[in-house]
Scaffold this active site. Structure first.
Site, PDB file in Angstrom:
ATOM      1  N   TYR A  92       0.915  -1.334  -0.052  1.00 59.70           N
ATOM      2  CA  TYR A  92       0.171  -0.132   0.034  1.00 59.70           C
ATOM      3  C   TYR A  92       0.927   1.331  -0.045  1.00 59.70           C
ATOM      4  CZ  TYR A  92       0.955  -0.418   5.227  1.00 59.70           C
ATOM      5  OH  TYR A  92       1.771  -0.463   6.277  1.00 59.70           O
TER       6      TYR A  92
ATOM      7  N   ILE B 292       2.974   9.661  10.600  1.00 60.27           N
ATOM      8  CA  ILE B 292       2.831   8.940  12.033  1.00 60.27           C
ATOM      9  C   ILE B 292       2.681   7.358  11.852  1.00 60.27           C
ATOM     10  CG2 ILE B 292       1.091   8.869  13.900  1.00 60.27           C
ATOM     11  CD1 ILE B 292       0.673  12.007  13.410  1.00 60.27           C
TER      12      ILE B 292
ATOM     13  N   VAL C 169      -0.529   8.678   7.585  1.00 59.88           N
ATOM     14  CA  VAL C 169      -0.441   7.851   8.872  1.00 59.88           C
ATOM     15  C   VAL C 169      -0.573   6.430   8.197  1.00 59.88           C
ATOM     16  CG1 VAL C 169      -2.397   7.442  10.619  1.00 59.88           C
ATOM     17  CG2 VAL C 169      -1.793   9.555   9.786  1.00 59.88           C
ATOM     18  N   ASP C 170       0.015   5.580   8.942  1.00 62.36           N
ATOM     19  CA  ASP C 170       0.150   4.196   8.706  1.00 62.36           C
ATOM     20  C   ASP C 170       0.075   3.589  10.139  1.00 62.36           C
ATOM     21  OD1 ASP C 170       0.301   1.498   8.009  1.00 62.36           O
ATOM     22  OD2 ASP C 170       2.441   1.825   7.127  1.00 62.36           O
ATOM     23  N   LEU C 171      -0.921   3.303  10.997  1.00 62.03           N
ATOM     24  CA  LEU C 171      -1.295   2.542  12.347  1.00 62.03           C
ATOM     25  C   LEU C 171      -2.188   1.613  12.370  1.00 62.03           C
ATOM     26  CD1 LEU C 171      -1.009   5.992  14.447  1.00 62.03           C
ATOM     27  CD2 LEU C 171       0.778   4.403  13.971  1.00 62.03           C
TER      28      LEU C 171
END
Length: 435
Positions: A227, A254, A326-328
């Protein structure tokens, strides 16, 4: 104490039991049997179904097969199965993970013979509600992935993510084509590769070289995680004034993981990069094994939500960012992996995110929705705060990339195809849809 098989007569949500038995083909060796029931309650309209998997040879101690969390993810990937039985050689309890793995070559006649000998066991471990035809039809599934060989570089423990593993692997990306990768996995979700980057033999590009004894160099200007390229393609929605009055566009990331995205933004696209990572041990691994140098990104060790809220109350216009990425993720016993954590899309957090972006800026976030309802509700949360919403379907049946803009977009952009290709595929640029 002998195991009473009557406990297996009914499905008990989330029950996990493991035990050993003599190997019927080689009685001096033991087999480990692990039985996990689905966390979802069965109903009369959806009677229980059972499946078994023979654990691949030499991978018995991999967290995918030796931990409850790994077993759970295998079960959740089989939505029609209520009980999953794993059977494999009982590995030495003193060694948690093998240092080196090589996929066996040639035919495995023992597996077929073992299935026949284990059929009575599978029958005994099936719920009594199954009729005879259903019991006889219990399948032995084959686990198959693209890992040809692997070598463990380090096992570590982070105060927030827990146990993790860094490994070099040789994978088969298509028939006859192999590639070397460096990967990061967490024990709490061992079936998921958290981060990976391409590595290349220093001496030549011969993919037939062994993992052990070969010196590798990191390839930081190519994104291989599924991704990340779509997230970078989303930069095409940054407003047309991105280069006005500034030497470099600014990115706030983040969730650092291995740091591949941060390195790529700096090296390939020339961004000034700031990162936020809650676990200091993950950051140490990113720098030691994945090439995230301090010269490439300034990283804060802090909770991402707290960082955003604090920054939103103090940053002036000159300190704002062109993009927030953001990748959380989070885990729960019913759905397994989801992204982002629910608390990250609370209204006050999204408002803080908007405040740290310039008017031409975009908020890009990786989403793994457990169901359509979750995904639509998440979209509604963004629409309450941001002006426009776009998405990219990554195409792997799991990830979506959501892109929210602070202000409306016109036909121009700061990052057009000339900026982003060949960094990312045209397919991802064409896949961006306004929703």
């Amino acid at each position: 104490m002998a195991l009473d098989v009557r406990i297996f007569e009914t499905i008990s949500p989330s029950r996990f039991i493991s035990f050993t038995i003599p190997n019927p083909i080689s009685p001096i060796h033991l087999l480990r049997v692990a039985v996990l029931d689905t966390p979802v309650h069965c109903t009369e309209s959806s009677p229980p179904r059972v499946a078994a998997i023979l654990v691949p040879k030499h991978r018995e101690s991999d967290w995918i097969f030796s931990t409850e969390s790994g077993h759970l993810q295998l079960l959740l990937n089989l939505p029609d199965i209520s009980r999953l039985i794993l059977i494999g050689d009982d590995h030495d309890g003193g060694s948690d993970l093998p240092a080196v793995y090589h996929r066996p070559t040639g035919e495995d006649d023992e597996s077929e013979s073992l299935e026949m000998r284990l059929k009575p066991l599978v029958v005994a471990l099936s719920p009594k509600t199954l009729i005879r035809e259903e019991i006889d039809d219990v399948p032995f599934l084959i686990y198959d992935d693209n890992v040809v060989s692997s070598v463990v570089l380090e096992k570590s423990v982070g105060p927030f993510v827990g146990e993790m593993l860094i490994e070099d692997v040789e994978i088969e990306i298509e028939d006859g084509v192999r590639e070397f990768r460096r990967r990061l996995r967490f024990k709490r979700m061992p079936n998921l590769v958290q981060s990976d980057i391409k590595i290349i033999p220093s001496s030549c590009s011969n993919s037939s070289l062994p993992l052990t004894g070969t010196e590798f160099k990191l390839h930081l200007t190519e994104l291989v995680h599924p991704y990340l390229a779509p997230m970078v393609a989303s930069l095409s929605l940054i407003g047309s004034d991105i280069y006005e009055l500034k030497s470099r566009p600014k990115a706030l990331c983040i969730g650092v993981g291995g740091g591949g995205l941060l390195s790529f933004l700096r090296l390939q696209l020339g961004f000034e990069v700031t990162g936020v990572e809650i676990d200091p041990e993950v950051l140490r691994i990113a720098r030691q094994y994945f090439g995230l140098e301090e010269s490439l990104a300034r990283v804060h060790v802090e909770d991402g939500i707290e960082f955003l809220k604090r920054l939103s109350t103090s940053c002036d216009d000159d300190a704002k960012f062109d993009v927030l990425m953001v990748d959380l993720d989070s885990t729960d016993p019913i759905h397994g992996m989801t992204a982002p954590p629910v608390e990250f899309v609370a209204k006050d957090v999204l408002q803080a995110a908007r405040k740290v972006l310039v008017p031409s800026g975009v908020f890009i976030i990786n989403v793994i929705p457990p169901n359509k309802t979750f995904y639509h509700e998440l979209q509604d949360q963004f629409r309450h705060v941001f002006d426009e919403l776009h998405e990219i379907d990554v195409g792997n049946g799991e990830n979506f990339v959501l892109i929210a803009t602070v202000t409306p977009r016109d036909s121009k952009s700061g990052f057009n195809r000339a900026n982003l290709t060949p960094a990312v595929s045209d397919n991802y640029l064409d896949a961006i849809q306004k929703i």
